[in-house]
Design a protein around this motif. Sequence first.
Motif, PDB file in Angstrom:
ATOM      1  N   ARG A  14       0.833  -1.216   0.000  1.00 34.45           N
ATOM      2  CA  ARG A  14       0.000   0.000   0.000  1.00 34.45           C
ATOM      3  C   ARG A  14       0.864   1.261   0.000  1.00 34.45           C
ATOM      4  NH1 ARG A  14      -3.442  -2.593   3.931  1.00 34.45           N
ATOM      5  NH2 ARG A  14      -5.384  -3.142   2.932  1.00 34.45           N
ATOM      6  N   ALA A  17       2.389   1.924  -3.277  1.00 37.43           N
ATOM      7  CA  ALA A  17       1.366   2.424  -4.203  1.00 37.43           C
ATOM      8  C   ALA A  17       1.124   3.915  -3.977  1.00 37.43           C
ATOM      9  CB  ALA A  17       0.068   1.636  -4.026  1.00 37.43           C
ATOM     10  N   LEU A  18       1.045   4.321  -2.733  1.00 36.30           N
ATOM     11  CA  LEU A  18       0.856   5.740  -2.415  1.00 36.30           C
ATOM     12  C   LEU A  18       2.050   6.562  -2.895  1.00 36.30           C
ATOM     13  CD1 LEU A  18      -0.981   7.811  -1.118  1.00 36.30           C
ATOM     14  CD2 LEU A  18       0.102   7.308   1.070  1.00 36.30           C
ATOM     15  N   ILE A  21       1.732   6.997  -6.608  1.00 30.23           N
ATOM     16  CA  ILE A  21       0.709   7.988  -6.965  1.00 30.23           C
ATOM     17  C   ILE A  21       1.299   9.394  -6.884  1.00 30.23           C
ATOM     18  CG2 ILE A  21      -1.455   9.057  -6.182  1.00 30.23           C
ATOM     19  CD1 ILE A  21      -2.385   6.153  -5.470  1.00 30.23           C
ATOM     20  N   ASN A  68      -0.486   7.602 -16.696  1.00 29.14           N
ATOM     21  CA  ASN A  68      -1.835   7.110 -16.406  1.00 29.14           C
ATOM     22  C   ASN A  68      -1.832   5.636 -16.032  1.00 29.14           C
ATOM     23  OD1 ASN A  68      -4.367   9.071 -17.289  1.00 29.14           O
ATOM     24  ND2 ASN A  68      -2.372   9.684 -18.065  1.00 29.14           N
ATOM     25  N   LEU A  71      -0.561   5.304 -12.520  1.00 27.72           N
ATOM     26  CA  LEU A  71      -1.587   5.727 -11.566  1.00 27.72           C
ATOM     27  C   LEU A  71      -2.662   4.660 -11.381  1.00 27.72           C
ATOM     28  CD1 LEU A  71      -2.097   9.515 -12.369  1.00 27.72           C
ATOM     29  CD2 LEU A  71      -1.099   8.504 -10.312  1.00 27.72           C
ATOM     30  N   LEU A  72      -3.141   4.092 -12.464  1.00 30.22           N
ATOM     31  CA  LEU A  72      -4.167   3.045 -12.362  1.00 30.22           C
ATOM     32  C   LEU A  72      -3.644   1.828 -11.599  1.00 30.22           C
ATOM     33  CD1 LEU A  72      -5.751   3.267 -15.911  1.00 30.22           C
ATOM     34  CD2 LEU A  72      -6.828   3.885 -13.744  1.00 30.22           C
ATOM     35  N   SER A  74      -1.279   1.773  -9.463  1.00 26.16           N
ATOM     36  CA  SER A  74      -1.061   2.166  -8.067  1.00 26.16           C
ATOM     37  C   SER A  74      -2.361   2.173  -7.277  1.00 26.16           C
ATOM     38  CB  SER A  74      -0.401   3.545  -8.006  1.00 26.16           C
ATOM     39  OG  SER A  74       0.832   3.516  -8.674  1.00 26.16           O
ATOM     40  N   VAL A  75      -3.416   2.678  -7.869  1.00 30.69           N
ATOM     41  CA  VAL A  75      -4.716   2.694  -7.188  1.00 30.69           C
ATOM     42  C   VAL A  75      -5.178   1.265  -6.924  1.00 30.69           C
ATOM     43  CG1 VAL A  75      -7.160   3.278  -7.459  1.00 30.69           C
ATOM     44  CG2 VAL A  75      -5.403   4.968  -8.016  1.00 30.69           C
ATOM     45  N   ARG A  76      -4.966   0.384  -7.864  1.00 28.25           N
ATOM     46  CA  ARG A  76      -5.331  -1.029  -7.682  1.00 28.25           C
ATOM     47  C   ARG A  76      -4.601  -1.620  -6.478  1.00 28.25           C
ATOM     48  NH1 ARG A  76      -7.181  -5.646  -6.960  1.00 28.25           N
ATOM     49  NH2 ARG A  76      -7.226  -7.241  -8.549  1.00 28.25           N
ATOM     50  N   LEU A  78      -3.225   0.046  -3.999  1.00 26.68           N
ATOM     51  CA  LEU A  78      -3.599   0.777  -2.793  1.00 26.68           C
ATOM     52  C   LEU A  78      -4.917   0.250  -2.218  1.00 26.68           C
ATOM     53  CD1 LEU A  78      -2.910   3.220  -0.925  1.00 26.68           C
ATOM     54  CD2 LEU A  78      -4.351   4.590  -2.429  1.00 26.68           C
ATOM     55  N   LEU A  79      -5.900   0.008  -3.078  1.00 26.37           N
ATOM     56  CA  LEU A  79      -7.225  -0.407  -2.623  1.00 26.37           C
ATOM     57  C   LEU A  79      -7.327  -1.890  -2.292  1.00 26.37           C
ATOM     58  CD1 LEU A  79      -9.472   1.692  -5.025  1.00 26.37           C
ATOM     59  CD2 LEU A  79      -8.775   2.209  -2.668  1.00 26.37           C
TER      60      LEU A  79
END
Length: 149
Positions: A14, A17-18, A21, A68, A71-72, A74-76, A78-79
């Motif tokens: 996580r 990932a942050l 981002i 992009n 970022l995508l 990374s969000v995956r 992170l969540l």
Amino acid sequence: MPTVTLPTYLRITRTSALFDILVAAPFATPWTFALFYLQLSRLNMYLGGAALPPFAHIHILITCLMGNLVLLWSVRRLLEPSLALGRYDGAGRFLFATWMVWALVQGGLPVVWLFLVAELLWGVAQWWPVAPARAARRSNRPGLKLVRS
């Protein structure tokens, strides 16, 4: 070799990932990239390199597409972090590091060292051995996802 627990590993995933981002956000749009590229060029000169060359529209397009995607991805992570996603990310970081070393060998880009060191550190962290999850399975805690690598 010491190991980390799965919950610790998921926190590492996580956090990486942050970090991604924050680092990739300036590369996401042509407008943010234009502002960031000027600062990156100044930083490269401060570190002893030359000013970065101007980008053509195709270079900006490829940069923004890559920003992009990062970022995508990374969000995956992170969540919904998992051991598998962390391992894939670690492998990707070593690939990125390979191309950064290539760029450094070409010369004139000391600013790449800042990105390279971060990639290698996160790559090592995400390939660090994880302790067997026997205790986690027995406790049957909700929300803990076990993914075999």
